[in-house]
Design a protein around this motif. Structure first.
Motif, short mmCIF file in Angstrom:
data_model
loop_
_atom_site.label_atom_id
_atom_site.label_comp_id
_atom_site.label_asym_id
_atom_site.label_seq_id
_atom_site.Cartn_x
_atom_site.Cartn_y
_atom_site.Cartn_z
N LYS A 84 0.85 -1.18 0.00
CA LYS A 84 0.00 0.00 0.00
C LYS A 84 0.89 1.23 0.00
N PHE A 85 0.58 2.14 -0.90
CA PHE A 85 1.36 3.36 -1.08
C PHE A 85 0.46 4.57 -0.89
N SER A 86 1.09 5.66 -0.50
CA SER A 86 0.39 6.93 -0.43
C SER A 86 1.22 7.96 -1.20
N PRO A 87 0.64 8.60 -2.19
CA PRO A 87 1.41 9.56 -2.98
C PRO A 87 1.73 10.82 -2.18
N VAL A 88 2.96 11.31 -2.33
CA VAL A 88 3.41 12.52 -1.65
C VAL A 88 4.10 13.43 -2.66
N LYS A 89 4.21 14.72 -2.28
CA LYS A 89 4.87 15.68 -3.16
C LYS A 89 6.28 16.02 -2.70
N SER A 90 6.62 15.66 -1.44
CA SER A 90 7.95 15.99 -0.92
C SER A 90 8.38 14.96 0.12
N ASP A 91 9.67 15.00 0.45
CA ASP A 91 10.19 14.10 1.47
C ASP A 91 9.62 14.44 2.84
N ALA A 92 9.39 15.72 3.09
CA ALA A 92 8.82 16.13 4.38
C ALA A 92 7.42 15.54 4.55
#
Length: 169
Positions: A84-92
């Motif tokens: 299961k993955f969750s998309p993110v825009k940054s490492d923070a």
């Protein structure tokens, strides 16, 4: 017959529509996995969880050829990955995710490269030293070394003479 899946998908829009994809990525598109023998059969589910996080649920299978590290003969094996993955825009943003979700970076268009993600997961699931089952391997258990390693003959200490000189003085 299954459908070809898109290489990149907008996870936010797909999760809003609660889309499910079932299909495959063609063998010719798999570039980073050594010796694939089949298409990547895959099912993708997009949804929002209780915390309103966008989730990508992946379940994929691939048949590939590996080399046995005992007998050095090729063998065919099936790799099955689920995550299961969750998309993110940054490492923070990735650091704030719950532990049971893996972060996946979105590109500048807000899309996720699903094929690259699948290839990463397949590569990570491969064993470090692939081997046949014992019954199929040409190297028998009798040929394998188990137990204690024999000790070498005791060598004399080159400084033993100094100890004897010290005791004389």
């Amino acid at each position: 017959m299954q459908n070809k899946l898109p290489f990149t998908i907008d996870p936010i829009k797909s999760a809003q529509k609660r889309l499910d994809y079932i299909g495959y990525y063609p063998l010719q598109a798999v570039n980073r996995v050594d010796s694939p023998k089949s298409d990547i059969e895959c099912s993708l589910s997009f949804y929002y969880d209780e915390q309103k996080l966008c989730i990508i649920n992946i379940d994929a299978k691939l048949t590939l050829e590996q080399t046995c590290r005992r007998c050095f003969k090729p063998f065919v094996t099936e790799v099955h990955v689920t995550n299961k993955f969750s998309p993110v825009k940054s490492d923070a943003q990735a650091e704030t995710l719950p532990e049971h979700y893996e972060p996946v970076l979105m590109n500048e268009f807000g899309e996720v490269d699903i094929l690259a993600l699948l290839e990463d997961e397949i590569i990570l699931s491969l064993p470090i030293a692939p081997v046949h089952d014992s019954k199929h391997c040409e190297v028998s258990e009798a040929d394998m070394v188990f137990g204690e390693i024999p000790t070498e003959n005791e060598k004399t200490n080159p400084f033993a003479i100094l100890v004897s000189l010290k005791n004389k003085g």
